[in-house]
Design a protein around this motif. Structure first.
Motif, PDB file in Angstrom:
ATOM      1  N   CYS A 214      17.045 -12.581   9.022  1.00 41.91           N
ATOM      2  CA  CYS A 214      16.525 -13.049  10.319  1.00 41.91           C
ATOM      3  C   CYS A 214      16.232 -11.867  11.237  1.00 41.91           C
ATOM      4  O   CYS A 214      15.197 -11.838  11.925  1.00 41.91           O
ATOM      5  CB  CYS A 214      17.529 -13.987  10.983  1.00 41.91           C
ATOM      6  N   LEU A 218      12.553 -10.997  12.628  1.00 37.53           N
ATOM      7  CA  LEU A 218      12.264 -10.852  14.063  1.00 37.53           C
ATOM      8  C   LEU A 218      11.592  -9.510  14.341  1.00 37.53           C
ATOM      9  O   LEU A 218      10.632  -9.423  15.117  1.00 37.53           O
ATOM     10  CB  LEU A 218      13.559 -10.970  14.872  1.00 37.53           C
ATOM     11  N   SER A 222       7.824  -9.514  15.719  1.00 32.46           N
ATOM     12  CA  SER A 222       7.823  -9.288  17.172  1.00 32.46           C
ATOM     13  C   SER A 222       7.741  -7.827  17.547  1.00 32.46           C
ATOM     14  O   SER A 222       7.683  -7.488  18.725  1.00 32.46           O
ATOM     15  CB  SER A 222       9.072  -9.920  17.792  1.00 32.46           C
ATOM     16  N   GLU A 226      11.572  -6.640  19.490  1.00 32.33           N
ATOM     17  CA  GLU A 226      12.825  -6.860  18.756  1.00 32.33           C
ATOM     18  C   GLU A 226      13.365  -5.582  18.129  1.00 32.33           C
ATOM     19  O   GLU A 226      14.391  -5.628  17.448  1.00 32.33           O
ATOM     20  CB  GLU A 226      12.606  -7.909  17.658  1.00 32.33           C
ATOM     21  N   ARG A 376      10.640 -21.034  19.840  1.00 35.62           N
ATOM     22  CA  ARG A 376      11.656 -20.087  20.272  1.00 35.62           C
ATOM     23  C   ARG A 376      12.383 -19.453  19.082  1.00 35.62           C
ATOM     24  O   ARG A 376      12.574 -20.094  18.051  1.00 35.62           O
ATOM     25  CB  ARG A 376      12.667 -20.770  21.192  1.00 35.62           C
ATOM     26  N   ARG A 377      12.818 -18.238  19.259  1.00 35.87           N
ATOM     27  CA  ARG A 377      13.507 -17.513  18.174  1.00 35.87           C
ATOM     28  C   ARG A 377      14.774 -18.227  17.746  1.00 35.87           C
ATOM     29  O   ARG A 377      15.152 -18.210  16.559  1.00 35.87           O
ATOM     30  CB  ARG A 377      13.798 -16.055  18.589  1.00 35.87           C
ATOM     31  N   TYR A 380      14.054 -20.819  14.987  1.00 32.98           N
ATOM     32  CA  TYR A 380      13.795 -20.237  13.669  1.00 32.98           C
ATOM     33  C   TYR A 380      15.067 -19.650  13.053  1.00 32.98           C
ATOM     34  O   TYR A 380      15.329 -19.833  11.855  1.00 32.98           O
ATOM     35  CB  TYR A 380      12.712 -19.166  13.778  1.00 32.98           C
TER      36      TYR A 380
END
Length: 597
Positions: A214, A218, A222, A226, A376-377, A380
């Motif tokens: 994850c 991210l 991003s 991130e 939204r993160r 996920y």
């Protein structure tokens, strides 16, 4: 300033309410007489953990993980981490500082440990739930997670195994990961917690891998937004891995790979992944574009794959690939936490409902969020982690605590949504929907309903078998054995840990995959003829034979070898070299003394 103050007030309030929930669970256990303190109910791991702590406090070396009182002469090396031993020892020493006797100090630790881990796990779950559902989720999250953790069983007084702290560390890692954009040190703490959970036991390896994936995802999608999260997580993961290797593995074993415990292979993977991720996220050349970030991550994954394949190929096998086939058939296939979903469906359908329904509903709720455009993160990340936890629990039921706990987060947010709707637009429909959401989200409702239906359909014979399955698990059952001179006891593996915890004797068998020789000796002794049993008894200097007629393992061995030594013993046919210990026949634990030559 105002927002910071509100945030500080929020986490303090959650911490306080989580403590109230943990103390309420403790009070319920106290009102019930702390039954799990005097009766392990089959929790062999907690009993053996207590034995390890006692050995450690009595002077056994920090790096010496031998269990000398189990297995053939010399014992065998356990795969558990000393990190849990030292924390439990600290609790015992705190109690002994007040001049309490040893038994009372141990009781304090057996109560304090699960209560502390319960408290902090509930806290981190509620904090994570707020990120998904906002401020309104506090009450639903506290109630749903409080019930889930209580009925899960791994936080009951007396449960000092490592599963509760592993769950705590995973939930802390998830919470800090989701908090990373708002609080810079959070990513470092997330990586540290992930590494610590891995150090304590390999059961969390799939979830740690999912958390790391994850973070990488991210960072990939991003970019520089991130990058600080990826860098912090990587530094925490790699840094704590170095500390774990240095502090818990003897220097002489730094180059030795053991696939079931933290060693060279876990360190190599963790350090390369952590340091590589931190480097890629910190260097502009690697994070300037999505193509460069993808190339960096692919190269990192390739390096890890090459290292594992070339240096540690043995760890690519199935976890118990090298276990003797007889132990697979007669032991591992009957271990409850090693059962798969498909095995449970054959013989314990009530457990299927209790283990899998709420996580499946939670996955559906998360899927609906994504379909509705919630990008939204947190959505996920929670979806990825819950999918992994659910997959692990399908493979082995030991993953169930993680999937049920993670499921609380979307379920509590769902309940909070209906509570808000019911308050905003009161009607019979919204009130009924809110009540239904509550009922559906409480895992105990599903478990209790399934158990009730099972009891209605069970035959009297099945019910009797279930009620007797917990015999020989209470400390009182071992009183006579504890008063006898120390010797080696021949008993099935289910009785190994209780005998070590409640007496000064040693045993050959115990439900641990590294004790291959000791477990095979006991299988040979119990399923073979009396002559073979006598040879094992003499060679291993066994002085006593312990029999628990209602133990499921004993019944299984009798069904496999109906004419073997154990079957004959249950029928009352004793060989000439064995005699009953007066006063134990007819008791839950029957004892037989080996006559001297």
């Amino acid at each position: 300033m105002g927002a910071a103050e509100n945030g500080a007030s929020s986490w303090r309030r959650d911490l306080a309410w989580a403590l109230v929930v943990a103390l309420l669970a403790l009070t319920i256990s106290a009102i019930g007489g702390f039954k799990t303190m005097s009766n392990s109910n089959g929790d062999n791991d907690s009993l053996l953990r207590l034995v390890e702590v006692r050995d450690f406090m009595a002077g056994q070396g920090w790096f010496d993980l031998h269990q000398y009182r189990m297995g053939p002469e010399g014992g065998f090396v356990m795969h558990w981490s000393r990190l849990v031993d030292v924390l439990l020892s600290g609790l015992i020493l705190v109690a002994k500082a007040f001049s309490t006797p040893t038994w009372l100090a141990e009781s304090f630790a057996k109560v304090a440990w699960p209560t502390l881990t319960y408290w902090l796990t509930a806290f981190f779950v509620v904090r994570t739930t707020r990120r998904l559902g906002g401020d309104a989720v506090g009450l639903p999250a506290m109630i749903i997670i409080g019930a889930a953790l209580y009925f899960m069983g791994i936080f009951a007084p007396g449960d000092i195994d490592h599963h509760n702290i592993q769950l705590l560390l995973v939930m802390a890692a998830v919470n800090f990961l989701l908090a990373a954009p708002d609080w810079r040190p959070a990513a470092l703490l997330s990586g540290s917690c992930a590494a610590l959970s891995l150090a304590i036991g390999m059961e969390t390896a799939p979830l740690v891998a999912a958390i790391g994936s994850c973070v990488a995802g991210l960072f990939l999608f991003s970019g520089r937004q991130e990058a600080p999260t990826a860098a912090g997580f990587g530094l925490g993961f790699a840094g704590v891995s170095v500390l774990v290797l240095v502090l818990t593995v003897a220097p002489s074993n730094w180059g030795v790979a053991t696939c079931d415990a933290f060693s060279a292979v876990q360190f190599a993977v963790a350090f390369i992944c952590g340091a590589g991720l931190a480097g890629a996220a910190s260097i502009d050349r690697f994070n300037a574009s999505i193509s460069r970030r993808l190339l960096a991550l692919v190269l990192l994954a390739g390096i890890v794959a090459v290292v594992v394949v070339l240096l540690f190929p043995q760890c690519l096998q199935a976890p118990f690939a090298n276990l003797d086939p007889r132990l697979h058939t007669l032991w591992l296939n009957n271990v409850e936490e090693a059962q798969s979903l498909f095995q449970l469906m054959k013989h314990d359908r009530a457990s299927v409902v209790g283990c899998y329904v709420t996580p499946l509903i939670a996955l559906v709720l998360l899927a609906f969020r994504m379909i509705r455009g919630d990008r939204r993160r947190v959505v996920y990340v929670m979806t990825a982690l819950l999918l992994m936890a659910f997959a692990v629990s399908v493979w082995q039921v030991r993953g169930m605590p993680f999937s049920i706990t993670l499921a609380v987060i979307p379920l509590a947010a769902w309940v909070a949504m209906w509570r808000e709707r019911a308050a905003r637009s009161p009607s019979l429909r919204t009130s009924a929907a809110m009540v239904l959401a509550w009922l559906i989200s409480l895992n105990v409702i599903w478990s209790t309903g399934a158990r009730s239906m099972t009891m209605l359909t069970n035959t009297a014979r099945e019910s009797a078998a279930e009620s007797s399955a917990s015999a020989c698990t209470g400390s009182v059952d071992y009183t006579v054995l504890a008063g006898m001179p120390a010797t080696t006891v021949l008993a099935v593996s289910n009785l190994g840990s209780p005998i070590l915890a409640y007496t000064n004797h040693r045993v050959l068998a115990g439900p641990y995959h590294r004790n291959i020789e000791g477990n095979l000796l006991v299988l040979d002794a119990f399923t073979g003829q009396a002559a073979m049993t006598q040879a094992v008894v003499r060679n291993q200097h066994i002085g006593l034979v312990a029999l628990c007629r209602s133990d499921p393992e004993a019944g299984n061995l009798v069904s496999v070898a109906p004419n073997g030594f154990l079957a004959e013993l249950i029928k009352g046919r004793l060989p000439a070299w064995l005699e009953p210990v007066p006063g134990t026949l007819g008791q839950p634990l029957e004892l037989y003394r080996v006559k001297p030559d």
